[in-house]
Design a protein around this motif. Sequence first.
Motif, PDB file in Angstrom:
ATOM      1  N   HIS A 173       0.822  -1.214   0.000  1.00 23.58           N
ATOM      2  CA  HIS A 173       0.000   0.000   0.000  1.00 23.58           C
ATOM      3  C   HIS A 173       0.854   1.260   0.000  1.00 23.58           C
ATOM      4  O   HIS A 173       0.316   2.364   0.122  1.00 23.58           O
ATOM      5  CB  HIS A 173      -0.911   0.014   1.233  1.00 23.58           C
ATOM      6  CG  HIS A 173      -1.794  -1.172   1.349  1.00 23.58           C
ATOM      7  ND1 HIS A 173      -2.312  -1.618   2.550  1.00 23.58           N
ATOM      8  CD2 HIS A 173      -2.252  -2.039   0.393  1.00 23.58           C
ATOM      9  CE1 HIS A 173      -3.043  -2.695   2.341  1.00 23.58           C
ATOM     10  NE2 HIS A 173      -3.022  -2.974   1.042  1.00 23.58           N
ATOM     11  N   ALA A 174       2.173   1.112  -0.130  1.00 26.79           N
ATOM     12  CA  ALA A 174       3.093   2.236   0.035  1.00 26.79           C
ATOM     13  C   ALA A 174       3.567   2.787  -1.302  1.00 26.79           C
ATOM     14  O   ALA A 174       3.550   2.102  -2.329  1.00 26.79           O
ATOM     15  CB  ALA A 174       4.297   1.802   0.869  1.00 26.79           C
ATOM     16  N   ASP A 175       3.992   4.042  -1.241  1.00 29.52           N
ATOM     17  CA  ASP A 175       4.652   4.691  -2.377  1.00 29.52           C
ATOM     18  C   ASP A 175       6.167   4.665  -2.223  1.00 29.52           C
ATOM     19  O   ASP A 175       6.890   5.022  -3.153  1.00 29.52           O
ATOM     20  CB  ASP A 175       4.205   6.145  -2.505  1.00 29.52           C
ATOM     21  CG  ASP A 175       2.704   6.265  -2.687  1.00 29.52           C
ATOM     22  OD1 ASP A 175       2.182   5.639  -3.616  1.00 29.52           O
ATOM     23  OD2 ASP A 175       2.074   6.995  -1.902  1.00 29.52           O
ATOM     24  N   GLY A 176       6.634   4.288  -1.032  1.00 28.62           N
ATOM     25  CA  GLY A 176       8.065   4.251  -0.784  1.00 28.62           C
ATOM     26  C   GLY A 176       8.359   3.751   0.614  1.00 28.62           C
ATOM     27  O   GLY A 176       7.444   3.427   1.380  1.00 28.62           O
ATOM     28  N   ILE A 203       9.879   5.510  -3.991  1.00 26.05           N
ATOM     29  CA  ILE A 203      10.979   6.305  -3.472  1.00 26.05           C
ATOM     30  C   ILE A 203      11.497   5.679  -2.186  1.00 26.05           C
ATOM     31  O   ILE A 203      10.797   4.883  -1.542  1.00 26.05           O
ATOM     32  CB  ILE A 203      10.568   7.770  -3.209  1.00 26.05           C
ATOM     33  CG1 ILE A 203       9.474   7.833  -2.141  1.00 26.05           C
ATOM     34  CG2 ILE A 203      10.133   8.451  -4.492  1.00 26.05           C
ATOM     35  CD1 ILE A 203       9.159   9.239  -1.677  1.00 26.05           C
ATOM     36  N   ALA A 204      12.725   6.037  -1.822  1.00 28.63           N
ATOM     37  CA  ALA A 204      13.318   5.569  -0.570  1.00 28.63           C
ATOM     38  C   ALA A 204      13.949   6.752   0.151  1.00 28.63           C
ATOM     39  O   ALA A 204      14.624   7.581  -0.472  1.00 28.63           O
ATOM     40  CB  ALA A 204      14.365   4.489  -0.844  1.00 28.63           C
ATOM     41  N   ASP A 234      16.516   8.278  -2.391  1.00 30.00           N
ATOM     42  CA  ASP A 234      16.067   9.513  -3.043  1.00 30.00           C
ATOM     43  C   ASP A 234      16.182  10.736  -2.143  1.00 30.00           C
ATOM     44  O   ASP A 234      16.196  11.865  -2.631  1.00 30.00           O
ATOM     45  CB  ASP A 234      14.606   9.370  -3.484  1.00 30.00           C
ATOM     46  CG  ASP A 234      14.421   8.275  -4.516  1.00 30.00           C
ATOM     47  OD1 ASP A 234      14.758   8.505  -5.686  1.00 30.00           O
ATOM     48  OD2 ASP A 234      13.954   7.182  -4.143  1.00 30.00           O
ATOM     49  N   LEU A 235      16.251  10.520  -0.826  1.00 32.92           N
ATOM     50  CA  LEU A 235      16.325  11.637   0.109  1.00 32.92           C
ATOM     51  C   LEU A 235      17.096  11.210   1.342  1.00 32.92           C
ATOM     52  O   LEU A 235      16.851  10.132   1.893  1.00 32.92           O
ATOM     53  CB  LEU A 235      14.919  12.101   0.507  1.00 32.92           C
ATOM     54  CG  LEU A 235      14.847  13.322   1.433  1.00 32.92           C
ATOM     55  CD1 LEU A 235      15.260  14.592   0.678  1.00 32.92           C
ATOM     56  CD2 LEU A 235      13.439  13.490   2.011  1.00 32.92           C
ATOM     57  N   TYR A 236      18.032  12.064   1.763  1.00 32.98           N
ATOM     58  CA  TYR A 236      18.820  11.834   2.973  1.00 32.98           C
ATOM     59  C   TYR A 236      18.454  12.898   3.999  1.00 32.98           C
ATOM     60  O   TYR A 236      18.518  14.099   3.709  1.00 32.98           O
ATOM     61  CB  TYR A 236      20.309  11.918   2.670  1.00 32.98           C
ATOM     62  CG  TYR A 236      20.811  10.916   1.656  1.00 32.98           C
ATOM     63  CD1 TYR A 236      21.344   9.702   2.069  1.00 32.98           C
ATOM     64  CD2 TYR A 236      20.764  11.186   0.295  1.00 32.98           C
ATOM     65  CE1 TYR A 236      21.812   8.774   1.136  1.00 32.98           C
ATOM     66  CE2 TYR A 236      21.225  10.271  -0.637  1.00 32.98           C
ATOM     67  CZ  TYR A 236      21.751   9.067  -0.204  1.00 32.98           C
ATOM     68  OH  TYR A 236      22.208   8.155  -1.121  1.00 32.98           O
TER      69      TYR A 236
END
Length: 263
Positions: A173-176, A203-204, A234-236
């Motif tokens: 159910h997740a987008d990332g 995304i992660a 994708d994001l830190y």
Amino acid sequence: MYIFDTLMNRMRRGCQTMPYPKGPAPALPDRHGGALRLDASLCPEGCAQCQGVCPTGAITLEPGRRARLDLGRCLFCGDCVAACPHGAITTTNDHRLATRRREDLILGETGAEELRLAAALDKKMKSLLGRSLRLRQVSAGGCGACEADINVLGTIGWDLGRFGIQYVASPRHADGVLITGPVTKGMELALQKTWAAVPEPRIAIALGACAISGGPFIGHPQHNGGADPIIPIDLYIPGCPPHPLTILDGFLRLLGRLPKHNL
């Protein structure tokens, strides 16, 4: 009668949710310090006092090269700020810390003294995730501090759901995925399976020093040094743990949801 009392109490209290990001960002606690700033030009040859007190090796001083400060390794303990006799490392009280690339967390590498903050997702991904983002949180061997600050965002003062951002129980159910902890060997397969179960596009997000670099556990053979070796990030969002305001800023920055006055 009790229902009437409850309704009256709610009316007297009014809205408890902070106005950010439409309004100004709340001030960080004095002990937090926010992002660090490095002015490598103030570092004289041969001085390594800051490097000696850093518990994670976030500071490197090599002969003939500029000093480097890796905020992906940094625990934000403040020892280097106190130890530096030249004022080369200072606190900024700035909550903004999130970046899109791992190398952007390294200060002094190419003359940069401050962070290159995260840019938003591309137009296609923003159209898909910008108004509704579901994240499966994976605690991959952390101490629980990052998880605690993630949970804070769900309280009435922050109300993460007003941005359409929610944590879900199933990766289907997740987008990332939102990863905390250094990804221990015992959690490596679990993270891989969780990531594989998230439908594309996905995304992660690596949250906290552990998920970015291993944090205080750097060098231990029973972890992977963060999520990067396992899945693409994708994001830190650095910190130990990151302040809830830093986490929220990272989420909204990635989704392009911040008004100009808070960029």
